[in-house]
Design a protein around this motif. Structure first.
Motif, PDB file in Angstrom:
ATOM      1  N   LYS A  75     -55.218  16.518  49.522  1.00 59.81           N
ATOM      2  CA  LYS A  75     -55.924  17.661  48.944  1.00 59.81           C
ATOM      3  C   LYS A  75     -56.033  17.466  47.434  1.00 59.81           C
ATOM      4  O   LYS A  75     -55.091  17.001  46.786  1.00 59.81           O
ATOM      5  CB  LYS A  75     -55.195  18.984  49.231  1.00 59.81           C
ATOM      6  N   GLU A 131     -47.346  22.507  47.479  1.00 59.38           N
ATOM      7  CA  GLU A 131     -48.286  21.619  46.790  1.00 59.38           C
ATOM      8  C   GLU A 131     -47.994  20.148  47.069  1.00 59.38           C
ATOM      9  O   GLU A 131     -48.924  19.347  47.200  1.00 59.38           O
ATOM     10  CB  GLU A 131     -48.234  21.861  45.264  1.00 59.38           C
ATOM     11  N   ILE A 180     -56.133  22.665  46.297  1.00 60.93           N
ATOM     12  CA  ILE A 180     -54.796  23.277  46.274  1.00 60.93           C
ATOM     13  C   ILE A 180     -54.840  24.622  45.556  1.00 60.93           C
ATOM     14  O   ILE A 180     -54.236  25.598  46.014  1.00 60.93           O
ATOM     15  CB  ILE A 180     -53.765  22.307  45.652  1.00 60.93           C
ATOM     16  N   LEU A 197     -49.385  19.353  50.495  1.00 57.72           N
ATOM     17  CA  LEU A 197     -50.852  19.327  50.460  1.00 57.72           C
ATOM     18  C   LEU A 197     -51.369  18.074  49.750  1.00 57.72           C
ATOM     19  O   LEU A 197     -52.348  17.472  50.188  1.00 57.72           O
ATOM     20  CB  LEU A 197     -51.391  20.591  49.784  1.00 57.72           C
TER      21      LEU A 197
END
Length: 185
Positions: free
Chosen positions: A161, A153, A166, A156
């Motif tokens: 994102k 995460e 996500i 990302l």
């Protein structure tokens, strides 16, 4: 629960072998693990999934693929060590070499292009310079002689994102892990 992709030892072996073939000789394992991490990171950005599916950790020399690093050290990861050892030599001092070519059936064309792009940019650099460069990646935290997990995460989010994107990537990873488990049962 954080995003966790399923580790694909066959793809990790093929990716490592591709880097070793491009290098044409034995390679410092530090350089190999750095390029594998960078390739996974680029694949996350472009394809929303990594090449290897490995776990990431921050170590003193930057981010590392935890499973691949263990395999290089000769430590078992799931059932992957015998397969890894068939294609990639045990580390000898600080280098590994390709024992035989596993081919590239597991890698898609885009993954192969990413690997070639990463090798072209980093393959001829001193691995310690590449490691120092990876210290500038936002997900790397200084572990002070230990290791700290890196969440997918975090990577990302660095790519811009949204939380919704996500979450969708996470759901896809969960579905794929479930299907892999069912199909391989």
């Amino acid at each position: 629960m954080p995003i966790q992709f399923r580790f694909h030892p066959e793809k990790a072996i093929e990716a490592a072998a591709t880097f070793l073939k491009l290098h044409g000789k034995s390679m410092k394992y530090l350089g190999l693990v750095k390029m594998l991490y960078i390739a996974d990171r680029i694949a996350l950005e472009r394809m929303e999934q990594p090449i290897t599916g490995d776990h990431y950790v921050s170590m003193d020399y930057g981010p590392v693929l935890s499973g691949v690093y263990d395999l290089i050290k000769g430590q078992p990861v799931d059932n992957a060590l015998p397969l890894w050892s068939e294609y990639i030599s045990p580390r000898n001092a600080n280098v590994v070499e390709l024992l035989k070519d596993p081919g590239n059936e597991e890698l898609c064309e885009e993954e192969e292009e990413i690997i070639q792009e990463v090798y072209k940019k980093y393959g001829h650099l001193d691995p310690f310079k590449v490691a120092k460069w990876t210290h500038d990646l936002p997900e790397w935290k200084d572990p002070h002689g230990s290791s700290i997990p890196i969440l997918v995460e975090e990577i990302l989010k660095d790519f811009g994102k949204t939380d919704e994107e996500i979450e969708e990537i996470k759901q896809i990873a969960i579905r794929e892990a479930y299907l892999d488990e069912v199909l391989n049962a």
